[in-house]
Design an enzyme around this catalytic site. Structure first.
Site, PDB file in Angstrom:
ATOM      1  N   SER A  21       0.825  -1.209   0.000  1.00  0.00           N
ATOM      2  CA  SER A  21       0.000   0.000   0.000  1.00  0.00           C
ATOM      3  C   SER A  21       0.863   1.264   0.000  1.00  0.00           C
ATOM      4  O   SER A  21       1.705   1.418  -0.875  1.00  0.00           O
ATOM      5  CB  SER A  21      -0.943  -0.078   1.202  1.00  0.00           C
ATOM      6  OG  SER A  21      -1.885   0.940   1.183  1.00  0.00           O
ATOM      7  N   ASP A  33      -9.340  -4.987  -5.569  1.00  0.00           N
ATOM      8  CA  ASP A  33      -8.753  -3.921  -4.745  1.00  0.00           C
ATOM      9  C   ASP A  33      -9.232  -2.566  -5.246  1.00  0.00           C
ATOM     10  O   ASP A  33      -8.948  -2.179  -6.366  1.00  0.00           O
ATOM     11  CB  ASP A  33      -7.221  -4.027  -4.844  1.00  0.00           C
ATOM     12  CG  ASP A  33      -6.494  -3.185  -3.814  1.00  0.00           C
ATOM     13  OD1 ASP A  33      -7.078  -2.199  -3.334  1.00  0.00           O
ATOM     14  OD2 ASP A  33      -5.343  -3.526  -3.500  1.00  0.00           O
ATOM     15  N   HIS A  37      -7.471  -5.320  -1.026  1.00  0.00           N
ATOM     16  CA  HIS A  37      -6.298  -4.672  -0.439  1.00  0.00           C
ATOM     17  C   HIS A  37      -5.645  -5.417   0.723  1.00  0.00           C
ATOM     18  O   HIS A  37      -4.426  -5.514   0.801  1.00  0.00           O
ATOM     19  CB  HIS A  37      -6.711  -3.272   0.004  1.00  0.00           C
ATOM     20  CG  HIS A  37      -5.589  -2.297   0.014  1.00  0.00           C
ATOM     21  ND1 HIS A  37      -4.954  -1.895  -1.138  1.00  0.00           N
ATOM     22  CD2 HIS A  37      -4.986  -1.648   1.022  1.00  0.00           C
ATOM     23  CE1 HIS A  37      -4.004  -1.031  -0.828  1.00  0.00           C
ATOM     24  NE2 HIS A  37      -4.000  -0.867   0.474  1.00  0.00           N
TER      25      HIS A  37
END
Ligand SMILES: *[C@@H]1O[C@H](CO)[C@@H](O)[C@H](O)[C@H]1NC(C)=O
Ligand SMILES: *[C@@H]1O[C@H](CO)[C@@H](O)[C@H](O)[C@H]1NC(C)=O
Length: 421
Positions: free
Chosen positions: A192, A363, A396
């Site tokens: 991320s 995601d 994610h």
């Protein structure tokens, strides 16, 4: 009305940056409404990462302090070997020096990111058992990295930074430290925002001389394609409101009562389903374990600066990857010598630097379209130096917490490391 929009946008941003429970998981975890309401930290959390989570499962663990050029004192953990001395795999066991790997978490998280699942499922432990010398970074402002040489984290001066400073100071300080300690180049793994800061750093020529390669999970660079209706509201409203109403709040701490109170209130408005709301922003994670989610709720989310959140929102709004925008021509000129902030040009990343990217079809944070833009910036990368993996069912959080991450992603990372010794 304006304030309502501001609050709503704040809630949305929290939702979209937080990792996310699917409705089933939250129901299973028995927390239908109190997502962020987790009381005060226990002493266990104060004890340090090694003592509280690594040693109890049977691994050696060392704590280090690293000071950044701008005075922040960061903590790092090292898991130097596998359980009971296990591990003579690709990391070079036996009498040889082990290969270091540095793990960097994302926004609103900390080094716990890599330790939330069982040792058989968590990347930090898997690498240690595979013979690697594992180093875990913790960005400024998070639980174990909350000190500064002269500034106090209860004062706003401590919080005057965004991800620009994480790329410029925190990453180089930690990577240099590992390099000094081990005398070796390391592999990098980011998740991320841990990919965003690495890419920004690489594009300015930092770090790459001390790294053998980088594996980027849920790679976030462009954030423009958050196209849900609420995302558009957030894009239009959030910045203006934040700047006028919220910037007084230097620390953005999702655990603060006013944020959780607001979220709880908002989530009870008839017709609003907060879990679907979050899911609509971040995607439906396929493979989270309920007990991992419990652990996640216990340790995360972690604070960051409001300026960092604003900077991420600017990245979303402006469809570019630029330095922090002071939202004033005068202030930008004063800081940058130009009325707009400089752009990070990812095409400048050395074409022969080995990169592994893994992204998920579900995601919504690292949206497939935005990952496409990133890949376009990397299109001149040497073909044998870039590996791209697409995992259709992953969202994610699956990349760090998914029970199938080892089989699908981590084994591929280790194969990539072996290929780029
Ligand atoms: C979920 O976590 C628990 C506790 O760590 C573990 O016993 C169980 O095997 C995990 N389930 C899966 C599918 O990994
Ligand atoms: C980005 O860098 C590449 C490679 O150096 C260069 O060709 C390109 O013009 C740059 N783009 C911008 C927008 O500066």
């Amino acid at each position: 009305m304006a304030t309502t929009h501001g609050l709503m946008a704040l809630a949305i941003l929290i939702s979209f940056l937080l990792f996310i429970l699917s409705p089933e998981q939250s129901a299973a975890a028995g927390r239908p409404a109190g997502l962020l309401d987790r009381g005060t930290p226990s002493t266990e959390m104060v004890a340090g990462c090694c003592e509280s989570v690594v040693k109890p499962v049977g691994y050696k663990c060392q704590e280090f302090e690293v000071k950044t050029e701008d005075g922040f004192i960061l903590s790092m953990q090292r898991i130097p070997e596998g359980r009971a001395g296990a591990g003579s795999g690709g990391g070079g066991g036996g009498g040889e020096r082990k290969q270091p790997v540095f793990l960097q978490h994302g926004v609103l998280m900390d080094g716990m990111t890599w330790l939330l699942n069982s040792p058989q499922e968590s990347l930090a432990f898997i690498l240690a058992d595979g013979g690697y010398d594992v180093w875990i970074g913790n960005m400024r402002g998070t639980r174990w990295s909350s000190r500064h040489a002269s500034l106090d984290s209860s004062k706003s001066a401590y919080w005057e930074w965004s991800w620009d400073e994480l790329a410029k100071y925190d990453l180089p300080a930690m990577v240099d430290f590992v390099y000094q300690q081990t005398g070796q180049k390391m592999h990098y793994v980011g998740h991320s925002m841990g990919t965003l800061v690495a890419l920004a750093s690489f594009s300015e020529g930092r770090l790459v001389d001390k790294l053998k390669s980088a594996a980027l999970l849920s790679p976030v660079a462009y954030l423009a394609h958050m196209t849900t209706p609420l995302g558009i509201i957030a894009a239009k409203v959030f910045l203006g409101e934040i700047l006028t109403n919220w910037l007084g709040m230097a620390e953005f701490n999702p655990k603060m009562n006013f944020v959780s109170n607001f979220l709880n209130k908002y989530c009870h408005i008839p017709g609003v389903d907060c879990y679907n709301l979050m899911e609509s922003f971040t995607g439906k994670n396929c493979c989270l374990n309920t007990s991992t989610v419990e652990l996640f709720l216990k340790y995360e989310p972690q604070p960051t600066s409001t300026r960092n959140m604003v900077h991420l929102a600017q990245t979303f709004r402006d469809r570019t990857l630029s330095k922090y925008n002071y939202e004033s021509k005068v202030a930008n000129i004063e800081r940058y010598g130009h009325d707009t902030p400089p752009v990070y040009n990812l095409s400048r990343i050395a074409n022969n630097f080995p990169l592994f990217l893994s992204y998920g079809g579900r995601d919504r944070l690292a949206d497939v379209t935005d990952v496409g833009l990133l890949l376009d910036d990397l299109k001149l990368h040497d073909g044998d130096k870039i590996t791209v993996q697409f995992v259709k069912d992953f969202a994610h959080a699956d990349f760090v917490m998914g029970v199938s991450a080892k089989e699908i992603v981590y084994n591929a990372i280790i194969a990539f490391f072996n290929h780029h010794q």
